[in-house]
Design an enzyme around this catalytic site. Structure first.
Site, PDB file in Angstrom:
ATOM      1  N   ARG A 165     -39.196  -4.480 -77.858  1.00  0.00           N
ATOM      2  CA  ARG A 165     -39.553  -4.960 -79.207  1.00  0.00           C
ATOM      3  C   ARG A 165     -40.517  -6.149 -79.130  1.00  0.00           C
ATOM      4  O   ARG A 165     -40.375  -7.139 -79.860  1.00  0.00           O
ATOM      5  CB  ARG A 165     -38.313  -5.357 -80.013  1.00  0.00           C
ATOM      6  CG  ARG A 165     -37.241  -4.308 -80.100  1.00  0.00           C
ATOM      7  CD  ARG A 165     -37.621  -3.135 -81.008  1.00  0.00           C
ATOM      8  NE  ARG A 165     -36.495  -2.257 -81.229  1.00  0.00           N
ATOM      9  CZ  ARG A 165     -36.218  -1.179 -80.470  1.00  0.00           C
ATOM     10  NH1 ARG A 165     -37.009  -0.861 -79.457  1.00  0.00           N
ATOM     11  NH2 ARG A 165     -35.179  -0.420 -80.754  1.00  0.00           N
ATOM     12  N   SER A 239     -32.954  -3.249 -88.375  1.00  0.00           N
ATOM     13  CA  SER A 239     -32.238  -4.224 -87.534  1.00  0.00           C
ATOM     14  C   SER A 239     -32.851  -5.600 -87.747  1.00  0.00           C
ATOM     15  O   SER A 239     -34.046  -5.776 -87.545  1.00  0.00           O
ATOM     16  CB  SER A 239     -32.370  -3.856 -86.058  1.00  0.00           C
ATOM     17  OG  SER A 239     -31.920  -2.554 -85.847  1.00  0.00           O
ATOM     18  N   GLU A 335     -35.686  -9.971 -85.147  1.00  0.00           N
ATOM     19  CA  GLU A 335     -36.723  -8.957 -84.899  1.00  0.00           C
ATOM     20  C   GLU A 335     -37.695  -8.961 -86.093  1.00  0.00           C
ATOM     21  O   GLU A 335     -38.885  -8.709 -85.947  1.00  0.00           O
ATOM     22  CB  GLU A 335     -36.030  -7.596 -84.762  1.00  0.00           C
ATOM     23  CG  GLU A 335     -36.975  -6.467 -84.459  1.00  0.00           C
ATOM     24  CD  GLU A 335     -36.251  -5.141 -84.267  1.00  0.00           C
ATOM     25  OE1 GLU A 335     -35.361  -5.039 -83.398  1.00  0.00           O
ATOM     26  OE2 GLU A 335     -36.578  -4.209 -85.013  1.00  0.00           O
TER      27      GLU A 335
END
Ligand code: FAD
Ligand code: NAP
Length: 339
Positions: A165, A239, A335
């Site tokens: 990520r 998320s 994130e």
């Protein structure tokens, strides 16, 4: 280029947060993008780029800035050999339309990332991933405009420095580059990945002998539809936190102290922890504070029950970070991109 003043961004962020921006510029062509950069520079405006708004949190109710909304389109086959087909996509293309384009042709490489919201232009930013596939596995290069020098350059897979990520666009090129095109190499005879339990169960239940990319896509769509809240109904950005990666020795100690913790070994010898489990074990699963909270069916997803401000969601996120740290000594990182 289409310019609007004092525009609400409510419909442009999947969290469903109300916020206005002083200048809103819709970018439908490459030329629009160059014009918009001239516009913001001439008017000395600070600005940010917006794709599908599915990975952002608007923490202010009013931005005295410009939002440059990338809505360019086009998917083009640019190369083909016995093993692969290479496509070049304009940044504003919807990611899942690109996946559908690939799967319809029986090509593999991105099918496990079916139904991820947003644009392909934003996909390299955090090297999107799901169910064992990541963008970096098919990514060839991105054509990028560097906003300080105004140079257009091609940035290769290696140069993107992709991580979990993560990429150069979140580090050295943060706020310094806009992605115009993304090129992907899709496989004609892909090695399919159904390593995730949920996917395996659906594929197995169907009893298929020879699994196809279409079946993988269908399984992923079924799983995601069942498990994740639909942003059109319950605002969210997927998320909220990354899964932390820790040393194996630390994992073994943690596991002794808290056996319920879940971890997966990574290729570089670390252990990736399920952040959802850490949040759940810290007492946050389904907890609501005012108009927002942690989704009852998935602890990694923060949700807006209606009318939540971005700052309220940010404050809940901060409390979760503190509680997880106090419980496990692990610092979760977001994130989602904060504006
Ligand atoms: P935005 O939210 O608009 O922007 C994200 C960041 O990218 C911002 O910093 C923005 O400035 C920047 N940006 C956008 N476009 C450009 C551009 N052309 N050039 C330069 N910078 C740009 N992510 C995963 O990785 N895996 C998942 O499985 C996943 N599932 C999700 C499920 C749900 C229900 C939701 C709501 C989100 C999910 N996400 C997932 C997160 C999100 O969908 C992805 O990160 C997606 O790539 C964001 O795309 P976007 O166009 O919406 O980006
Ligand atoms: P899940 O399948 O319940 O798994 C829980 C966690 O364990 C995930 O975070 C996943 O890591 C990890 N995991 C599970 N099986 C694994 C395996 N075989 N190998 C390595 N790691 C494994 O997860 P979920 O929440 O329902 O999500 C399913 C997939 O969609 C995940 O890949 C997840 O990343 C992705 N997703 C992402 C977002 C987002 O916004 N980023 C939102 C929804 C779903 P990984 O996350 O590293 O895969």
């Amino acid at each position: 280029m289409n310019i609007k003043k004092n525009k609400s961004l409510l419909e442009f962020n999947t969290f469903g947060v109300e916020s206005t921006v002083a200048h809103y510029l819709k970018i439908a062509t490459e030329e629009d993008l160059y014009d918009s950069i001239k516009y913001v520079e001439k008017n000395r405006l600070k600005y940010f780029f917006l794709g599908g708004g599915s990975n952002i949190l608007l923490t202010s109710e009013k931005y005295n800035m410009a939002a440059l909304h990338i809505q360019t389109s086009g998917i083009e086959i640019i190369d083909e050999d016995d093993e692969s087909i290479t496509i070049r996509c304009a940044a504003g293309e919807n990611w899942d339309d690109v996946v559908a384009f690939s799967v319809e042709r029986g090509l593999g490489g991105i099918e496990n990332m079916s139904l991820i919201p947003g644009t392909i232009g934003a996909a390299p930013i955090q090297n999107i991933g799901a169910y064992g596939q990541e963008l970096k596995d098919t990514f060839v290069e991105a054509r990028v405009l560097l906003t300080d020098t105004k140079k257009t350059v091609d940035i290769s897979n290696e140069e993107c420095n992709f991580g979990y990520r993560d990429s150069i666009f979140k580090k050295e090129l943060k706020d310094k580059a806009v992605i115009l095109y993304v090129t992907l190499k899709l496989r004609k005879n892909p090695k399919l990945n159904y390593s995730y339990k949920g996917v395996r169960e659906i594929i197995f239940v169907r009893g298929d002998e020879q699994v196809t990319v279409k079946e993988i896509r269908n399984a992923i769509i079924q799983l995601r539809t069942e498990k994740l809240p639909d942003p059109a109904i319950l605002g969210n950005a997927g998320s909220f936190f990354k899964n932390p990666e820790i040393l194996e020795e630390s994992y073994n100690i943690l596991k002794r102290f808290s056996p319920e913790i879940e971890g997966f070994k990574t290729k570089d010898g670390k252990v990736k922890l399920s952040a959802a489990k850490l949040i759940e074990l810290s007492g946050w699963k389904g907890r609501r504070e005012g108009n927002c909270g942690v989704y009852e069916n998935h602890s990694l997803v923060l949700v807006n029950y209606g009318g939540a401000k971005g700052s309220e969601i940010a404050s809940v996120a901060k409390k979760i970070i503190n509680d997880v740290f106090e419980t496990f000594g692990i610092k979760l990182t977001a994130e989602v991109n904060f504006f």
